[in-house]
Scaffold this motif. Structure first.
Motif, PDB file in Angstrom:
ATOM      1  N   GLN A 139     -16.876  13.180  -0.629  1.00  0.00           N
ATOM      2  CA  GLN A 139     -17.251  14.360  -1.406  1.00  0.00           C
ATOM      3  C   GLN A 139     -17.472  15.581  -0.512  1.00  0.00           C
ATOM      4  N   ALA A 140     -17.919  15.353   0.712  1.00  0.00           N
ATOM      5  CA  ALA A 140     -18.195  16.474   1.614  1.00  0.00           C
ATOM      6  C   ALA A 140     -16.931  17.229   1.990  1.00  0.00           C
ATOM      7  N   THR A 141     -15.766  16.561   1.963  1.00  0.00           N
ATOM      8  CA  THR A 141     -14.505  17.199   2.371  1.00  0.00           C
ATOM      9  C   THR A 141     -13.501  17.245   1.231  1.00  0.00           C
ATOM     10  N   LEU A 142     -13.975  17.054   0.009  1.00  0.00           N
ATOM     11  CA  LEU A 142     -13.069  16.890  -1.123  1.00  0.00           C
ATOM     12  C   LEU A 142     -12.220  18.129  -1.378  1.00  0.00           C
ATOM     13  N   PHE A 143     -12.785  19.317  -1.158  1.00  0.00           N
ATOM     14  CA  PHE A 143     -12.077  20.559  -1.484  1.00  0.00           C
ATOM     15  C   PHE A 143     -11.359  21.159  -0.273  1.00  0.00           C
ATOM     16  N   GLN A 144     -11.307  20.444   0.824  1.00  0.00           N
ATOM     17  CA  GLN A 144     -10.566  20.915   1.985  1.00  0.00           C
ATOM     18  C   GLN A 144      -9.096  20.565   1.830  1.00  0.00           C
ATOM     19  N   PRO A 145      -8.190  21.359   2.455  1.00  0.00           N
ATOM     20  CA  PRO A 145      -6.756  21.086   2.296  1.00  0.00           C
ATOM     21  C   PRO A 145      -6.346  19.770   2.939  1.00  0.00           C
ATOM     22  N   PHE A 146      -5.366  19.137   2.312  1.00  0.00           N
ATOM     23  CA  PHE A 146      -4.782  17.884   2.806  1.00  0.00           C
ATOM     24  C   PHE A 146      -5.810  16.760   2.846  1.00  0.00           C
ATOM     25  N   ARG A 147      -6.813  16.829   1.940  1.00  0.00           N
ATOM     26  CA  ARG A 147      -7.796  15.753   1.807  1.00  0.00           C
ATOM     27  C   ARG A 147      -7.643  15.138   0.417  1.00  0.00           C
ATOM     28  N   ARG A 148      -7.925  13.842   0.321  1.00  0.00           N
ATOM     29  CA  ARG A 148      -7.815  13.153  -0.961  1.00  0.00           C
ATOM     30  C   ARG A 148      -9.130  12.477  -1.276  1.00  0.00           C
ATOM     31  N   GLY A 149      -9.399  12.359  -2.580  1.00  0.00           N
ATOM     32  CA  GLY A 149     -10.668  11.781  -2.995  1.00  0.00           C
ATOM     33  C   GLY A 149     -10.650  10.278  -3.083  1.00  0.00           C
ATOM     34  N   THR A 150      -9.544   9.628  -2.684  1.00  0.00           N
ATOM     35  CA  THR A 150      -9.483   8.169  -2.721  1.00  0.00           C
ATOM     36  C   THR A 150      -8.465   7.695  -1.713  1.00  0.00           C
ATOM     37  N   THR A 151      -8.264   6.427  -1.649  1.00  0.00           N
ATOM     38  CA  THR A 151      -7.280   5.841  -0.742  1.00  0.00           C
ATOM     39  C   THR A 151      -6.380   4.920  -1.544  1.00  0.00           C
ATOM     40  N   GLY A 152      -5.350   4.422  -0.931  1.00  0.00           N
ATOM     41  CA  GLY A 152      -4.465   3.478  -1.599  1.00  0.00           C
ATOM     42  C   GLY A 152      -3.302   4.165  -2.270  1.00  0.00           C
ATOM     43  N   LYS A 153      -2.783   3.532  -3.332  1.00  0.00           N
ATOM     44  CA  LYS A 153      -1.575   4.017  -3.998  1.00  0.00           C
ATOM     45  C   LYS A 153      -1.753   5.391  -4.613  1.00  0.00           C
ATOM     46  N   ALA A 154      -2.924   5.650  -5.229  1.00  0.00           N
ATOM     47  CA  ALA A 154      -3.151   6.941  -5.873  1.00  0.00           C
ATOM     48  C   ALA A 154      -3.160   8.075  -4.879  1.00  0.00           C
ATOM     49  N   ALA A 155      -3.527   7.788  -3.634  1.00  0.00           N
ATOM     50  CA  ALA A 155      -3.607   8.838  -2.631  1.00  0.00           C
ATOM     51  C   ALA A 155      -2.250   9.331  -2.214  1.00  0.00           C
ATOM     52  N   THR A 156      -1.178   8.582  -2.500  1.00  0.00           N
ATOM     53  CA  THR A 156       0.162   8.994  -2.078  1.00  0.00           C
ATOM     54  C   THR A 156       0.866   9.840  -3.121  1.00  0.00           C
ATOM     55  N   ARG A 157       0.197  10.112  -4.235  1.00  0.00           N
ATOM     56  CA  ARG A 157       0.853  10.860  -5.307  1.00  0.00           C
ATOM     57  C   ARG A 157       0.787  12.358  -5.126  1.00  0.00           C
ATOM     58  N   SER A 158       0.081  12.846  -4.117  1.00  0.00           N
ATOM     59  CA  SER A 158       0.003  14.285  -3.870  1.00  0.00           C
ATOM     60  C   SER A 158      -0.166  14.513  -2.381  1.00  0.00           C
ATOM     61  N   VAL A 159      -0.112  15.793  -1.996  1.00  0.00           N
ATOM     62  CA  VAL A 159      -0.307  16.148  -0.583  1.00  0.00           C
ATOM     63  C   VAL A 159      -1.759  16.492  -0.298  1.00  0.00           C
ATOM     64  N   GLY A 160      -2.621  16.321  -1.282  1.00  0.00           N
ATOM     65  CA  GLY A 160      -4.046  16.588  -1.061  1.00  0.00           C
ATOM     66  C   GLY A 160      -4.412  18.052  -1.124  1.00  0.00           C
ATOM     67  N   LEU A 161      -3.707  18.861  -1.969  1.00  0.00           N
ATOM     68  CA  LEU A 161      -4.001  20.285  -2.088  1.00  0.00           C
ATOM     69  C   LEU A 161      -4.507  20.677  -3.472  1.00  0.00           C
ATOM     70  N   GLY A 162      -4.496  19.736  -4.425  1.00  0.00           N
ATOM     71  CA  GLY A 162      -4.851  20.092  -5.790  1.00  0.00           C
ATOM     72  C   GLY A 162      -6.261  20.636  -5.927  1.00  0.00           C
ATOM     73  N   LEU A 163      -7.252  19.928  -5.395  1.00  0.00           N
ATOM     74  CA  LEU A 163      -8.636  20.381  -5.513  1.00  0.00           C
ATOM     75  C   LEU A 163      -8.901  21.595  -4.631  1.00  0.00           C
ATOM     76  N   TYR A 164      -8.195  21.663  -3.507  1.00  0.00           N
ATOM     77  CA  TYR A 164      -8.328  22.857  -2.657  1.00  0.00           C
ATOM     78  C   TYR A 164      -7.903  24.104  -3.426  1.00  0.00           C
ATOM     79  N   ILE A 165      -6.786  24.001  -4.150  1.00  0.00           N
ATOM     80  CA  ILE A 165      -6.285  25.146  -4.908  1.00  0.00           C
ATOM     81  C   ILE A 165      -7.221  25.456  -6.078  1.00  0.00           C
ATOM     82  N   VAL A 166      -7.824  24.440  -6.685  1.00  0.00           N
ATOM     83  CA  VAL A 166      -8.802  24.679  -7.750  1.00  0.00           C
ATOM     84  C   VAL A 166      -9.934  25.561  -7.238  1.00  0.00           C
TER      85      VAL A 166
END
Length: 689
Positions: free
Chosen positions: A626-653
């Motif tokens: 949670q501390a790094t959730l809104f930073q670029p190229f970070r994901r809120g989980t690991t595993g298969k779901a983490a590969t569905r994006s580049v980790g920019l969605g929450l950063y852009i929000v």
């Protein structure tokens, strides 16, 4: 412009009985038009006087009293027995004008303007003065001029003699302890009614007796009298900042000093000694023969102590400066060892910007030795263009006492030859213990290695941003071709079931890749441009959330969405960006929430904001993520779901929320699920382009 002649009555004056009635009419006229006459007179004086004048009562001074007494005289007068005019003419008017710096001709002009204002007001009011009224008015004005000028001339001569003796005493005195007693002796010799005088000077939050003459002087000096700034009569004078007279001083409750009662003093007159807004001290004169001092004695006392205040301040400053310089030299001498051993450049300059101390590190920048700098002005050491640049900066620091930090400059060695070296300068005022500015200190650090590292990091960052931009833009063309081809293939009727599924996978993969590219481009814009650009228009967040949710429902028919919209959803926002926010949060909820639970969207107003919340059930986000959730190229989980994006969605929000002056927060707990809440101020329209 010359004054107009007094208006003449339309006809000859009436009989004596009417003249007597006219005199009573003059009294009534002066009382009824008193304030108007004063306003006319004040306006006329300001127009004629070339210098700025005081305001209000200080300018009018004794003129209102003069008009009142003139009205009384007109009421009591008769044709057979003219009034005794000289008795009511106030002589203090000339004294007050002397203190304000007026010349005799200006005092006479004031009375002449008063006569003109009265006559003009009579003309406007239809009051035609009789001969007796004109005689009374002219004689009163003439006597006012004579009395004021006489008092003025007499007092001016007396004041000049006293001030000359004060100046002589100042020239012959080496310090305050010899000057102040001489000053008080001059006062007592000049003003007969004065039986005792004293001067107390400020020392911190106390007033200490520094000189006394006459009654009770020896006892007061022996006791070393010291008073708080807020005590008794002296404290009252300080608080008001104005002279103050006390009658029957021996019985006055604010004069608690016992010798005052024993001496039987009647009148005490106290004057604050001030230099601008700074309190220097308080001066007193006392008498046991009169209950109040004359206006001329008060004026003389104020003039003498005002002249003396300048010498007191100069003497105190000279002594303080001598002590400060001695202390500064001693302190600087102790720094010699530190200067020599310090790896940073250090220098100290006096108030004239002469080098007092400098170490080898800083001296080498100028290309001269340490000994060469000492005692020289900046302009004598550095090139002229450098001095023109730094002298105003250093003098501003000395004047304001405000330091200048992190000032970067470049040097190329002697004669501007050699490689460039980068320096970071910090300049600050050097103060004594009591806060006085003694000079200027300089600390200079060589930051050439740091500059080289910064340049390398800048080049790396620019290359990274260029690469992201190129990838984002150049991949769009083949991706668009893939999407278009998949769309056309879907419309082909003779495709097998397996081919249809393959085309559907191509279309979904192309859509996901397009979203990734959009996120990359938004990241590049926010990183390079300092934030995402937004174009505000009046839109309804209820409609945006509902439209975005319906689009996702089509592509995710097996999932359940719930929307709750309450209150006023209107605001000035970028509709496309907010749709992007809703879409990113919904996609995040779909990917990380349990498939058998609904995704709930809530839009509600709260004060001046509109809140957008997206909630999903599922495993909570770990606290460390949670501390790094809104930073670029970070994901809120690991595993298969983490590969569905580049980790920019929450950063852009978060970037979109910031661009609208808002914020985004997350709450994720076991048993509660995860809720993202966006706070959006309603905003204002975008400025026209």
């Amino acid at each position: 412009m010359r004054d107009q002649e007094p208006p003449q009555p339309p006809g000859p004056p009436g009989p004596s009985g009417l003249e007597t009635e006219g005199q009573y009419q003059l009294a009534d006229f002066l009382r009824r038009h008193r304030e108007t006459l004063l306003e006319d007179w004040e306006r006329a004086v300001r127009m004629r006087h070339p210098e700025p004048l005081p305001d209000g009562a200080l300018l009018r001074n004794h003129i209102p009293e003069f008009l009142d007494r003139l009205a009384d005289a007109a009421e009591q007068a008769s044709v057979e027995q003219p009034p005794r005019i000289p008795e009511f003419v106030p002589g203090e008017h000339g004294l007050q004008r002397l203190e304000l710096g007026f010349e005799p001709g200006e005092v006479a002009l004031e009375y002449g303007l008063l006569r003109l204002c009265i006559l003009r007001r009579m003309e406007r009011s239809g009051h035609w003065p009789g001969i007796a009224e004109l005689e009374l008015l002219d004689e009163a004005i003439d006597q006012g001029i004579i009395t004021a000028i006489t008092q003025y001339a007499h007092m001016r001569e007396r004041m000049l003699q006293a001030l000359e003796r004060v100046s002589q005493a100042a020239l012959e005195s080496e310090d305050l302890d010899t000057f102040l007693p001489r000053l008080l002796k001059v006062l007592m010799e000049t003003a007969v009614a004065v039986d005792g005088a004293s001067i107390l000077l400020r020392e911190g939050e106390q007033l200490r007796l520094r000189a006394a003459e006459g009654l009770g002087a020896e006892q007061a000096l022996a006791e070393g009298l010291s008073l708080p700034l807020d005590q008794g009569l002296t404290g009252k004078v300080i608080a008001e900042g104005q002279p103050r007279t006390v009658r029957s001083a021996a019985t006055h409750p604010q004069l608690g000093y016992e010798p005052v009662r024993e001496l039987g003093l009647r009148a005490v007159y106290s004057v604050p000694l001030q230099q601008g807004e700074t309190l220097v001290g308080v001066a007193h004169m006392a008498s046991r023969t009169v209950f109040d001092f004359s206006e001329s004695d008060k004026l003389l006392f104020r003039a003498m102590v005002t002249r003396a205040t300048g010498f007191i301040v100069q003497a105190e400053l000279a002594e303080r400066e001598r002590l400060i310089r001695a202390e500064a030299q001693h302190s600087l001498a102790q720094l010699d060892t530190l200067l020599k051993a310090s790896p940073v450049g250090i220098a100290f300059l006096d108030q004239e910007l002469r080098y007092l101390r400098i170490n080898e590190t800083l001296a080498s920048i100028h290309g001269h030795s340490v000994e060469y700098h000492r005692g020289k002005l900046i302009r004598e050491v550095v090139p002229g263009w450098v001095a023109d640049l730094y002298e105003p900066l250093f003098r501003r620091i000395l004047e304001t006492g405000q330091p200048v930090s992190n000032h970067e400059f470049i040097s190329h060695g002697p004669d501007c030859k050699g490689p460039a070296r980068y320096w970071l300068g910090n300049y600050y005022p050097v103060r004594s213990e009591n806060g006085d500015v003694l000079g200027l200190g300089c600390v200079v650090v060589d930051i050439t290695p740091q500059k080289a590292v910064e340049a390398e990091l800048r080049r790396s960052g620019e290359l990274r941003e260029q690469l992201i931009g190129v990838l984002g833009h150049d991949l769009r063309n083949p991706l668009n071709a893939i999407s278009a081809s998949a769309f056309l293939l879907q419309r082909t009727e003779d495709l097998s079931e397996g081919a249809v599924r393959a085309v559907e996978r191509i279309r979904k993969s192309a859509g996901r890749m397009a979203r990734m590219l959009n996120d990359i481009l938004d990241f590049a814009r926010s990183s390079v441009g300092g934030g995402l650009p937004v174009l505000r228009e009046r839109v309804n967040l209820h409609d945006i959330a509902r439209g975005t949710l319906e689009e996702l429902q089509v592509t995710h028919p097996g999932r359940r969405f719930e929307l709750e919209a309450r209150g006023d959803g209107w605001g000035w926002w970028d509709a496309d960006r907010l749709a992007q926010v809703v879409g990113n949060l919904l996609s995040n909820a779909l990917h990380h929430g349990r498939p058998d639970t609904p995704v709930r969207v809530e839009v509600r107003e709260e004060g001046d904001e509109v809140l957008l919340s997206v909630h999903n059930e599922g495993e909570p986000i770990p606290a460390e993520l949670q501390a790094t959730l809104f930073q670029p190229f970070r994901r809120g989980t690991t595993g298969k779901a983490a590969t569905r994006s580049v980790g920019l969605g929450l950063y852009i929000v978060r970037q979109v929320a910031h661009a609208h002056g808002g914020e985004v927060e997350v709450r994720s707990l076991a048993g509660e699920g995860t809720t993202f809440t966006v706070h959006l101020p309603r905003g204002t329209p975008s400025p026209p382009v």
